[in-house]
Write an enzyme that holds these catalytic residues in place. Structure first.
Site, short mmCIF file in Angstrom:
data_model
loop_
_atom_site.label_atom_id
_atom_site.label_comp_id
_atom_site.label_asym_id
_atom_site.label_seq_id
_atom_site.Cartn_x
_atom_site.Cartn_y
_atom_site.Cartn_z
N LEU A 1 -25.32 8.26 17.25
CA LEU A 1 -24.53 7.40 18.12
C LEU A 1 -23.06 7.38 17.71
O LEU A 1 -22.16 7.45 18.54
CB LEU A 1 -25.10 5.98 18.12
CG LEU A 1 -24.38 4.97 19.03
CD1 LEU A 1 -24.45 5.42 20.47
CD2 LEU A 1 -24.99 3.58 18.86
N GLN B 1 -21.43 10.49 18.90
CA GLN B 1 -21.28 10.63 20.35
C GLN B 1 -20.14 9.76 20.88
O GLN B 1 -19.43 10.15 21.80
CB GLN B 1 -22.59 10.25 21.05
CG GLN B 1 -23.75 11.18 20.74
CD GLN B 1 -25.03 10.74 21.42
OE1 GLN B 1 -24.99 10.18 22.51
NE2 GLN B 1 -26.16 10.97 20.79
N CYS B 2 -19.98 8.57 20.30
CA CYS B 2 -18.92 7.67 20.74
C CYS B 2 -17.63 7.97 19.97
O CYS B 2 -17.65 8.51 18.87
CB CYS B 2 -19.31 6.21 20.50
SG CYS B 2 -20.77 5.69 21.43
N THR B 3 -16.52 7.60 20.59
CA THR B 3 -15.23 7.77 19.93
C THR B 3 -15.03 6.59 18.98
O THR B 3 -14.58 5.52 19.37
CB THR B 3 -14.09 7.81 20.96
OG1 THR B 3 -14.36 8.86 21.89
CG2 THR B 3 -12.76 8.08 20.29
#
Length: 693
Positions: free
Chosen positions: A553, A556-558
């Protein structure tokens, strides 16, 4: 003039600055409410300064008292301004239009005339001559429609019988050459002194040696001497060659009452370019007859010298030759949206005064900006663009506002997260409208097709439609910001911008580092043979692929430090402004900070870099230049040509088979040759610690 005639005075004319009504509206709304007590105000006028245009008595924002003290006008502190001679006035504002029309105008005018009459008899008018030009304003402010009804009166004491004129000519014709020169010098000295510049009534004394002096009217007795020419001067707002201005009326009344003169020689002082103009100024002689009719009524023979003998008064301003009030509608300029526009542009306009005279506000306001991504970067860039005067902003995003977004994404609130979350593009546009109602913002909910994300056959038509829609969006905008959170989502916009030669700016974030860069011009742009600047993909040796597959996670996220996005966003917008103000625009070379060959000294906004890379952990920033690559998978002539020839078929192939881009651009062969390269280590040479390749 050959024969006597009645003196015909040119009436004062009024002018109300829009700022006066703005200020009065605020005073009415925030302080006065329904209180309709009279308000002391200050008007301003100056001598006529143009041979064909009279000056007006003007009301400005500072004509009104401050909201903290509505009983005293702030304008009283403006002494010494030669272009603003202050005149006391009174404002009667009513709460209804019916009350406005029902005002007893005759009584109001008489009351103000009595103040002037009292000032003449008590001597106040000699000490402060500006009170001779007292004025009256009645009004009704319809703040719902931003409409103002108003009517000025300039009370003038009626001479009965009227004063007669035995002489009126240009001052240059009345004085000798030596006298004219001395009078001009004396008047200029009076006007240039901060002590007397705004004193509108004065004495001009010319001795037998043609030497002129200008004195206060209270010094009348000291000017009495045989052989002296004595004139009563006043700042004349009128430009007409045969008519003295309105202030002379009450001045004659003062002269008659104070000094009991029957013949008065006066100077209508007028200017040109800030200096005395005796060709425009007038000198006249008026005869004043003691008003016997009124003297008979009082029975004491004193006439006007009797304080109780109040003359009649006139002075309501005419509107196009009729005795009616005026009405002005400021609905457009005082509407909150219009006010927001004016306030938003103020800082930019002030920049042009000194700091940045070459700032092109039209180029900014007409710029159409396309923001791909309405997340942390997109929100910040949109706000920065508005601050620079950009009015047309389109945001593209297919995500919804999540609970974790509002803290870092400045256009969203908790309400946008409820019920599954509103689409970011839609919520962002609403928020921009609340911040600045005049913004022309549009939200487009759509996904950007990406290489490495294969498209099932049943969805191919939808993806192709998205490709066409994105093509049209790029084509209809002037600048494109790539603000998405994956590399592959930037590929198609980069290709489309290179194809249409659009200004393209990328901002990308790491955990504590950022990249901001402007893409070079397209490969087929009409420019010289210089090496193009590179795009976001020019330094890659592989085609963009799915960067989110098989990632945790946090991968995947910035995940980035909160302060990074505002920094990068601001730099991205500053890059756009720099491009717009550079003479070569999109074709400008990349400049390096502190470089000896930088053109920063010639550009008002400083250097125009190609890439800006920063590290928040080191609190450092550097500028880099990267040239375009012939093997670039996004902006090379090979890729752009293939797109131009095959269109959507090429896009689908690139999306479904990323290695196709590597084969097309020669990256596949490049990697093969690199992997086959062998280094031969010379183990016998112990003196060499490294191999030079």
């Amino acid at each position: 003039m050959a024969s006597e005639s009645i003196v015909v005075f040119a009436q004062f004319q009024s002018a109300v600055d829009e700022g006066f009504w703005h200020r009065f509206s605020s005073l009415k709304l925030n302080k006065l409410g329904i209180d309709d007590s009279p308000i002391p105000i200050t008007g301003f006028y100056a001598p006529c300064s143009h041979p064909q245009v009279s000056n007006h008595l003007t009301l400005l924002a500072e004509s009104l008292p401050s909201e903290s003290n509505e009983q005293s006008s702030t304008a009283a502190t403006s002494g010494g301004n030669r272009n603003r001679c202050p005149v006391p006035g009174i404002l009667y504002n009513t709460n209804t239009i019916e009350s406005f029309h029902a005002l007893d105008k005759k009584s109001l005018l008489k009351a103000e005339a009595k103040k002037i009459w009292d000032d003449i008899h008590t001597g106040k008018a000699v000490e402060d001559s500006a009170v001779l030009s007292r004025f009256l304003l009645i009004s009704f402010a319809d703040l719902k429609k931003w409409t103002f009804h108003y009517w000025f009166a300039f009370p003038a004491l009626v001479l009965d019988p009227p004063a007669t004129l035995v002489d009126l000519r240009r001052a240059s014709q009345y004085f000798s050459l030596e006298e004219a020169k001395s009078v001009s010098a004396a008047c200029n000295e009076w006007r240039n002194s901060s002590l007397t510049a705004d004193v509108p009534f004065f004495l001009v004394c010319v001795d037998p040696n043609s030497l002129a002096t200008v004195k206060h009217i209270k010094d009348w007795e000291t000017c009495q001497s045989d052989g002296n020419k004595l004139l009563f001067g006043f700042y004349d707002p009128c430009h007409l060659p045969n008519n003295p201005g309105w202030p002379l009326r009450n001045f004659l009344a003062l002269i008659s009452v104070r000094w009991n003169l029957k013949s008065v020689r006066f100077l209508c002082y007028r200017e040109n370019r800030g200096f005395a103009d005796l060709g425009l100024s007038l000198v006249g002689e008026a005869l004043i007859t003691v008003p016997q009719g009124r003297a008979a009524k009082t029975g004491n023979g004193l006439g006007w010298r009797d304080h109780q003998c109040l003359p009649n008064a006139v002075g309501w301003e005419q509107n196009k030759g009729r005795q009616v009030s005026r009405c002005i509608s400021l609905a457009k300029s005082m509407d909150p949206t219009r006010l927001a526009i004016s306030a938003a542009d103020l800082n930019l306009k002030l920049m042009r005064w000194r700091a940045l005279p070459s700032l092109n506000l039209n180029a900014l306001s007409s710029m159409k900006c396309l923001l791909l991504g309405a997340g942390t970067l997109g929100c910040q860039v949109a706000r920065m663009l508005m601050a620079w005067g950009v009015r047309k902003i389109t945001l593209v995003d297919n995500g919804r506002v999540a609970m974790s977004n509002p803290l870092r994404q400045s256009l969203y609130t908790l309400d946008d997260c409820l019920n599954g979350g509103e689409y970011k593009a839609t919520a962002a546009v609403k928020s921009l409208g609340r911040i600045f109602p005049a913004v022309d913002a549009e939200g487009v909910v759509m996904a950007i097709p990406m290489p490495g994300h294969p498209v099932p056959s049943q969805e191919e038509d939808n993806v192709l439609e998205d490709c066409r829609r994105l093509h049209d969006l790029v084509d209809s905008h002037d600048a494109v910001f790539l603000l998405t959170d994956t590399r592959e989502s930037r590929w198609l916009p980069t290709l489309l911008c290179a194809n249409t030669n659009k200004i393209t700016i990328t901002a990308a974030l790491g955990f504590d580092s950022f990249l901001v860069m402007r893409h070079g011009a397209g490969p087929f742009s009409s420019n010289d043979e210089r090496q193009r600047l590179g795009c976001y993909f020019c330094s890659d040796v592989v085609a963009p692929i799915d960067s989110t597959a098989n990632r945790t996670l946090d991968q995947q996220c910035t995940v980035t430090r909160p302060g990074l996005a505002p920094i990068a966003s601001a730099l991205a917008v500053e890059l756009l402004v720099g491009i717009l103000h550079h003479p070569q625009g999109i074709f400008a070379d990349g400049e390096l900070a502190n470089s000896s060959n930088s053109g920063s000294c010639e550009q008002p906004l400083g250097v125009l870099p190609h890439q800006i890379r920063g590290s928040l952990s080191q609190f450092s920033q550097m500028t880099l230049v990267g040239q375009s690559s012939n093997s670039c998978t996004a902006c090379s002539s090979t890729v752009v040509s293939e797109y131009q020839e095959r269109g959507m078929e090429f896009i689908i192939q690139a999306i479904n088979h990323p290695t196709y881009l590597e084969d097309l651009t020669g990256l596949t062969e490049l990697m093969k040759s690199a992997s086959s390269f062998q280094l031969d280590w010379d183990n016998d040479d112990d003196d060499d610690d490294c191999i030079e390749i």
